[in-house]
Design a protein around this motif. Structure first.
Motif, mmCIF file in Angstrom:
data_model
loop_
_atom_site.group_PDB
_atom_site.id
_atom_site.type_symbol
_atom_site.label_atom_id
_atom_site.label_comp_id
_atom_site.label_asym_id
_atom_site.label_seq_id
_atom_site.Cartn_x
_atom_site.Cartn_y
_atom_site.Cartn_z
ATOM 1 N N GLY A 97 8.122 114.158 37.246
ATOM 2 C CA GLY A 97 7.926 112.441 37.433
ATOM 3 C C GLY A 97 6.455 112.213 37.394
ATOM 4 N N LEU A 98 6.391 110.849 37.489
ATOM 5 C CA LEU A 98 4.910 110.369 37.503
ATOM 6 C C LEU A 98 4.682 109.932 38.970
ATOM 7 N N ASN A 99 5.527 110.141 39.791
ATOM 8 C CA ASN A 99 5.077 109.826 41.351
ATOM 9 C C ASN A 99 4.398 108.311 41.494
ATOM 10 N N PHE A 100 5.213 107.436 40.778
ATOM 11 C CA PHE A 100 4.377 105.982 40.691
ATOM 12 C C PHE A 100 4.984 105.288 41.877
ATOM 13 N N PRO A 101 4.413 104.310 42.454
ATOM 14 C CA PRO A 101 4.981 103.341 43.322
ATOM 15 C C PRO A 101 6.016 102.367 42.930
ATOM 16 N N THR A 102 6.947 101.894 43.716
ATOM 17 C CA THR A 102 7.699 100.880 43.301
ATOM 18 C C THR A 102 7.192 99.690 42.359
ATOM 19 N N THR A 103 5.862 99.128 42.946
ATOM 20 C CA THR A 103 5.248 98.161 42.273
ATOM 21 C C THR A 103 4.940 98.483 40.763
ATOM 22 N N ILE A 104 4.655 99.524 40.531
ATOM 23 C CA ILE A 104 4.427 99.841 38.952
ATOM 24 C C ILE A 104 5.578 100.202 38.256
ATOM 25 N N LEU A 105 6.846 100.662 38.864
ATOM 26 C CA LEU A 105 8.068 100.693 38.245
ATOM 27 C C LEU A 105 8.363 99.251 37.870
ATOM 28 N N SER A 106 8.245 98.382 38.799
ATOM 29 C CA SER A 106 8.790 96.761 38.476
ATOM 30 C C SER A 106 8.017 96.245 37.584
ATOM 31 N N VAL A 107 6.534 96.667 37.239
ATOM 32 C CA VAL A 107 5.955 96.127 36.086
ATOM 33 C C VAL A 107 6.611 96.749 34.871
ATOM 34 N N ALA A 108 7.007 97.923 34.883
ATOM 35 C CA ALA A 108 7.730 98.583 33.630
ATOM 36 C C ALA A 108 8.923 97.922 33.492
ATOM 37 N N ASN A 109 9.817 97.476 34.704
ATOM 38 C CA ASN A 109 10.890 96.931 34.567
ATOM 39 C C ASN A 109 10.690 95.282 33.720
ATOM 40 N N GLU A 110 9.712 94.953 34.388
ATOM 41 C CA GLU A 110 9.482 93.452 33.848
ATOM 42 C C GLU A 110 9.463 93.414 32.168
ATOM 43 N N MET A 111 8.404 94.370 31.952
ATOM 44 C CA MET A 111 8.096 94.309 30.549
ATOM 45 C C MET A 111 9.069 94.735 29.704
ATOM 46 N N VAL A 134 27.063 102.971 54.081
ATOM 47 C CA VAL A 134 26.193 102.473 55.199
ATOM 48 C C VAL A 134 24.682 103.048 54.998
ATOM 49 N N THR A 135 24.505 104.257 54.547
ATOM 50 C CA THR A 135 23.024 104.732 54.338
ATOM 51 C C THR A 135 22.788 104.848 53.007
ATOM 52 N N TYR A 136 23.316 105.568 52.283
ATOM 53 C CA TYR A 136 22.877 105.953 50.726
ATOM 54 C C TYR A 136 23.051 104.844 49.898
ATOM 55 N N VAL A 137 24.155 104.087 49.778
ATOM 56 C CA VAL A 137 24.423 103.206 48.701
ATOM 57 C C VAL A 137 23.434 102.026 49.383
ATOM 58 N N MET A 138 23.528 101.644 50.504
ATOM 59 C CA MET A 138 22.417 100.529 50.711
ATOM 60 C C MET A 138 21.129 100.591 50.185
ATOM 61 N N ALA A 139 20.848 101.866 50.345
ATOM 62 C CA ALA A 139 19.164 102.129 49.969
ATOM 63 C C ALA A 139 19.063 102.138 48.491
ATOM 64 N N LEU A 140 20.165 102.593 47.718
ATOM 65 C CA LEU A 140 20.465 102.504 46.195
ATOM 66 C C LEU A 140 20.312 100.941 45.624
ATOM 67 N N MET A 141 21.114 100.098 46.444
ATOM 68 C CA MET A 141 21.227 98.789 46.075
ATOM 69 C C MET A 141 20.175 98.152 46.262
ATOM 70 N N ASN A 142 19.377 98.296 47.317
ATOM 71 C CA ASN A 142 18.313 97.667 47.676
ATOM 72 C C ASN A 142 16.953 97.907 46.452
ATOM 73 N N GLY A 143 17.063 99.073 46.070
ATOM 74 C CA GLY A 143 16.263 99.567 45.013
ATOM 75 C C GLY A 143 16.772 98.741 43.812
ATOM 76 N N ALA A 144 17.881 98.668 43.316
ATOM 77 C CA ALA A 144 18.420 98.020 42.262
ATOM 78 C C ALA A 144 18.202 96.532 42.467
ATOM 79 N N ARG A 145 18.197 95.933 43.401
ATOM 80 C CA ARG A 145 17.950 94.333 43.744
ATOM 81 C C ARG A 145 16.377 94.204 43.348
ATOM 82 N N ILE A 146 15.621 95.082 43.524
ATOM 83 C CA ILE A 146 14.228 94.630 43.112
ATOM 84 C C ILE A 146 14.028 95.068 41.464
ATOM 85 N N GLY A 147 14.913 95.897 41.014
ATOM 86 C CA GLY A 147 14.993 96.135 39.437
ATOM 87 C C GLY A 147 15.612 95.138 38.917
#
Length: 596
Positions: free
Chosen positions: A115-129, A282-295
């Protein structure tokens, strides 16, 4: 050649005024990987240079290769063959191959998995483009959260089995949650997980509305505790696609046609447990969903940006009544509002990403042996409030951006009028693609429920206090005074809501959340207008440029002054305390109609 990164001055301006140095330091854990991996940065300067280099390369790919194929993929869609295989549009396969060769399919994964070990911020830039180029593609590219979930919670054996292929782009994934009777209410999930005498887990049952359900790596939530009917009876599993995983149908959808939405039947499919049983939802899917919501928030900003650009171009080139239609006040106002709406959503998106990256980085410090007890103690102290901010801002951003993309896509068609309704222009596709964003990964109404508690329990007030504690430019004093008055109005509304029932809070949730968002984004725009890193951007006046900082001050003035009476009107509705929705529902709504 086009480039969706370098041609977007607002996106680059927002990034330039974020603390990317601090974010990269947390993500790179003090740049400790530089000695182990050739492409790992040794400093903040190198990390930011890497971010920009990858985003410029991806921006060019989006403009020159992906966007020109979007219409073709939308019209072709996906096909389910007689033997149960999903055939994607040929262009989609070509694009996924290009993205894999560009090494961007594992953007946030650690270096050790490729992987590239990039932060969420940069993944979001990629997702936006990516979304600006084609929203359907983002539904496959943006599923990198599956890999993040495996990396965060799975055993080392499972990580080694799955993550290298996901990072390399040789396999794609799907998060398999929804069922015919378990949509928003995931805790009633019925798909069964069971073990044989040797301890091997299996899956049995039907999942529905699964984005990229034909992917090779499936992250599946299932009921492992058959004596429990609630969320604590659910666990998370991972499996490969194979003979026991049957795609029964592809949904015939309004939009995102190139993204296959599948119904899946698991016929005693072998699988592996992620983490521990009973923590799936309660733990895993909620974490997954929060990331997906930013996506999805980033996806929506990308769609909004694309729709705005078509409308802006058409308004300037279409002539009626002796000149371009942008000279007409009604059109002119729509174009300006669309642009501000996109920039408002982008500001909140990347502020949310900043907070989430802080949360991830601080959590890593508290769990690592590489830091002293004093450093861990300090991280834990910061983390308590950061977690609350992230939990509030994530659904806020998803709500704001998705509603924005629908509005801007709608208005884009209106600017183009009859032409916008035709398939000669991409506006009708943007409108169809945008519509799902307020629904999947949690509807708008669920986002309100998710963030209204943060607004009413003091989290929003504390966060806004921090936003207000900034060295703003003196010329913004009038706007800051208006925001202060808006905060007093919000406090008055929160006081009443806390005195009422939870049902009342949910009824007026959208109004109080809207008030909070308008105040938060007002401060964010004022911060942009007081930034230290300025740049010049082209003006509509031929041959002229304008300072982005000065431009943001103009936008902040319009935004804050126009929203102040709206905030007052929203507050008046809350303070009125009308409960007719509860008391008179049956009389107003009438009987359930018979549908022919």
């Amino acid at each position: 050649m086009g480039n969706f990164f370098t041609d977007n001055d607002d996106l680059r301006f927002v990034l330039n005024n974020m603390d990317l140095s601090g974010i990269s330091n947390l993500t790179e854990q003090g740049y400790k990987f530089a000695d182990k991996f050739d492409y790992a940065p040794a400093s903040a300067e190198e990390a930011i240079q890497n971010y920009n280099m990858v985003m410029e390369s991806l921006g060019q790919l989006c403009a020159d290769f992906i966007a020109p194929r979007s219409e073709e993929m939308d019209r072709q869609g996906n096909t389910l063959t007689e033997d149960g295989r999903v055939e994607r549009p040929e262009a989609m396969n070509e694009i996924l191959d290009k993205l894999a060769k560009a090494d961007v399919m594992g953007m946030t994964l650690p270096y050790r998995f490729g992987g590239l070990n990039f932060p969420t911020t940069i993944l979001s830039v990629a997702n936006e483009m990516i979304s600006r180029a084609d929203a359907s593609l983002m539904n496959i590219f943006g599923l990198q959260g599956i890999a993040e979930t495996i990396n965060s919670f799975a055993s080392e054996e499972i990580k080694q089995e799955y993550l290298h292929d996901l990072a390399a782009g040789t396999k794609t994934g799907a998060m398999v949650l929804t069922e015919p009777d378990a949509g928003s209410d995931l805790q009633v999930c019925k798909v069964k997980a069971f073990q044989d005498s040797s301890g091997q887990w299996y899956l049995h049952g039907v999942k529905r509305f699964i984005t990229n359900g034909c992917g090779e790596v499936l992250l599946v939530m299932a009921r492992s505790e058959h004596d429990r009917k609630d969320g604590l009876g659910l666990s998370l599993f991972v499996c490969h696609s194979g003979p026991s995983v049957k795609i029964r149908r592809i949904e015939d959808k309004m939009g995102i046609h190139a993204s296959p939405t599948c119904e899946i039947y698991f016929d005693n499919t072998p699988c592996k447990l992620i983490g521990e049983t009973r923590r799936g939802l309660v733990t895993y899917v909620m974490a997954l969903m929060n990331g997906a919501r930013i996506g999805i928030s980033a996806q929506s900003v990308g769609i909004g940006e694309a729709a705005y650009r078509v409308a802006r171009d058409y308004a300037a080139s279409r002539e009626q009544f002796g000149g371009p239609i942008e000279h007409l006040p009604a059109v002119r106002d729509m174009v300006v509002e669309m642009k501000i709406d996109v920039e408002e959503s982008r500001a909140l998106l990347y502020e949310t990403c900043r907070v989430v990256d802080l949360e991830i980085g601080l959590t890593r410090i508290t769990e690592s042996d590489d830091y002293s007890k004093e450093e861990q103690k300090d991280a834990k102290k910061q983390l308590r409030m950061i977690k609350r901010y992230a939990a509030m801002l994530t659904p806020m951003s998803k709500y704001l951006s998705t509603e924005m993309s629908n509005k801007v896509a709608y208005d884009s068609i209106q600017v183009l009028a009859g032409s916008g309704f035709m398939r000669d222009y991409p506006t009708e596709q943007y409108y169809r693609d945008a519509r799902i964003t307020t629904i999947y990964e949690g509807t708008t109404q669920l986002q309100i429920v998710a963030c209204v508690r943060g607004v009413c329990n003091g989290t929003a007030q504390k966060y806004i206090e921090e936003l207000a504690d900034f060295q703003f430019d003196p010329e913004l004093e009038e706007l800051l005074e208006i925001l202060k008055q808006n905060r007093e109005t919000m406090d008055q509304c929160i006081k009443l809501i806390k005195e009422e029932s939870v049902e009342f809070m949910d009824l007026y949730g959208r109004r109080i959340v809207d008030i909070a968002i308008k105040i938060i984004c007002g401060y964010l725009l004022c911060r942009h207008a007081s930034c230290t890193s300025d740049m010049q951007t082209a003006s509509a006046k031929e041959g002229e440029t304008v300072s982005m900082k000065k431009r943001k001050a103009v936008i902040a003035k319009r935004y804050i002054k126009r929203n102040s009476p709206i905030i007052k009107a929203l507050a008046d509705q809350i303070l009125l305390g009308d409960k007719s929705t509860f008391q008179d529902y049956e009389d107003i709504a009438g009987p359930v109609p018979e549908l022919v």
